[in-house]
Design a protein around this motif. Structure first.
Motif, PDB file in Angstrom:
ATOM      1  N   MET A   1      41.642  49.293  31.974  1.00 27.99           N
ATOM      2  CA  MET A   1      41.821  47.822  31.973  1.00 27.99           C
ATOM      3  C   MET A   1      40.328  47.524  32.057  1.00 27.99           C
ATOM      4  N   LYS A   2      40.234  46.170  31.456  1.00 24.70           N
ATOM      5  CA  LYS A   2      38.971  45.240  31.737  1.00 24.70           C
ATOM      6  C   LYS A   2      39.307  43.722  31.813  1.00 24.70           C
ATOM      7  N   LEU A   3      38.656  43.232  32.868  1.00 27.67           N
ATOM      8  CA  LEU A   3      38.674  42.049  33.347  1.00 27.67           C
ATOM      9  C   LEU A   3      37.413  41.191  32.908  1.00 27.67           C
ATOM     10  N   LEU A  19      44.881  42.649  41.456  1.00 25.86           N
ATOM     11  CA  LEU A  19      44.426  43.890  40.901  1.00 25.86           C
ATOM     12  C   LEU A  19      44.153  44.900  42.361  1.00 25.86           C
ATOM     13  N   TYR A  26      39.349  48.769  37.339  1.00 22.85           N
ATOM     14  CA  TYR A  26      39.126  47.779  36.051  1.00 22.85           C
ATOM     15  C   TYR A  26      37.806  47.760  35.855  1.00 22.85           C
ATOM     16  N   ASP A  27      37.445  47.519  34.540  1.00 21.17           N
ATOM     17  CA  ASP A  27      35.855  47.370  34.386  1.00 21.17           C
ATOM     18  C   ASP A  27      35.768  45.760  34.513  1.00 21.17           C
ATOM     19  N   LEU A  55      42.628  39.710  30.718  1.00 18.01           N
ATOM     20  CA  LEU A  55      42.752  40.876  31.214  1.00 18.01           C
ATOM     21  C   LEU A  55      43.038  41.773  29.827  1.00 18.01           C
ATOM     22  N   VAL A  57      44.076  45.164  28.294  1.00 20.26           N
ATOM     23  CA  VAL A  57      45.075  46.558  28.405  1.00 20.26           C
ATOM     24  C   VAL A  57      45.287  46.899  27.246  1.00 20.26           C
TER      25      VAL A  57
END
Length: 221
Positions: A1-3, A19, A26-27, A55, A57
């Motif tokens: 995941m990246k935020l 989270l 997450y990144d 986010l 995903v």
């Protein structure tokens, strides 16, 4: 995941707490709101409203903090951010929405910048605006916590440690950022015993400390 988020964004802070509660990695991708990076083509392509958080995903892009948190709670149900019973879920959502739908919108960065840039309001009037909407919202939040405390007592339940019960919920994910910003703007916080007790309890949790703006890689003084 990246935020995709900004360290000082209340909505981003909410998602970071969720989270952290879930223990999800997450990144962290910084989007500097004050510099207007949310309007850059790369971010606008994944966020139609040109806001944070987003986010990422599995190639999909989720927006709006409340929707993101409920997605995380459904996909990763342990530990839960909503109570198991329908009444509890409604009560927690009501608390969360008092912050996300009532307090936060008139006090967010876009509105404050509009007050100054388009409506030519000075810092004194901008601060008065912020104090009014934040303080009146927190007073309503305090009244709601009192109603819930009375409801729990009637049902023979122990007093809440946090906003609702003895674990962090969606309501705490919303309250922590709101108080953080209230403190930044020197909003008076006396006379809110239940609200501030819930805030202080939540602030001491590992999830809240991990998600705090001061712990973010893009933090600035």
């Amino acid at each position: 995941m990246k935020l995709h988020n900004y360290f000082r964004s209340s909505a981003s802070y909410r998602v970071r707490i969720a989270l952290a509660v879930k223990g999800l990695a997450y990144d962290y991708l910084a989007v500097h709101l004050v510099k207007g990076e949310q309007k850059a083509p790369a971010h606008a392509a994944i966020s139609p409203d040109r806001l944070v958080p987003v986010l990422e995903v599995d190639g999909e892009f989720l927006t709006q903090s409340m929707a993101i948190i409920e997605y995380l709670d459904e996909q990763h149900p342990t530990p839960p951010l909503l109570p198991a019973d329908a009444l509890g879920r409604a009560q927690v959502r009501a608390l969360a929405q008092m912050v996300a739908c009532e307090m936060h919108p008139p006090t967010n960065l876009r509105v404050l910048k509009y007050l100054v840039n388009e409506l030519a309001q000075d810092e004194e009037h901008k601060t008065a605006w912020y104090h009014h909407w934040c303080r009146s919202g927190l007073e309503a939040f305090e009244r709601q916590l009192q109603v819930l405390a009375e409801s729990r007592a009637r049902r023979g339940l122990a007093p809440s440690v946090f906003c609702y019960g003895d674990s962090l919920t969606l309501a705490d994910c919303c309250l922590l950022p709101q108080i953080y910003n209230a403190q930044r703007f020197n909003v008076p916080l006396e006379g809110l015993p239940l609200t501030m007790a819930a805030f202080e309890a939540a602030l001491q949790t590992p999830a809240a400390q991990q998600a705090h703006p001061s712990a973010c890689p893009d933090v600035q003084a």
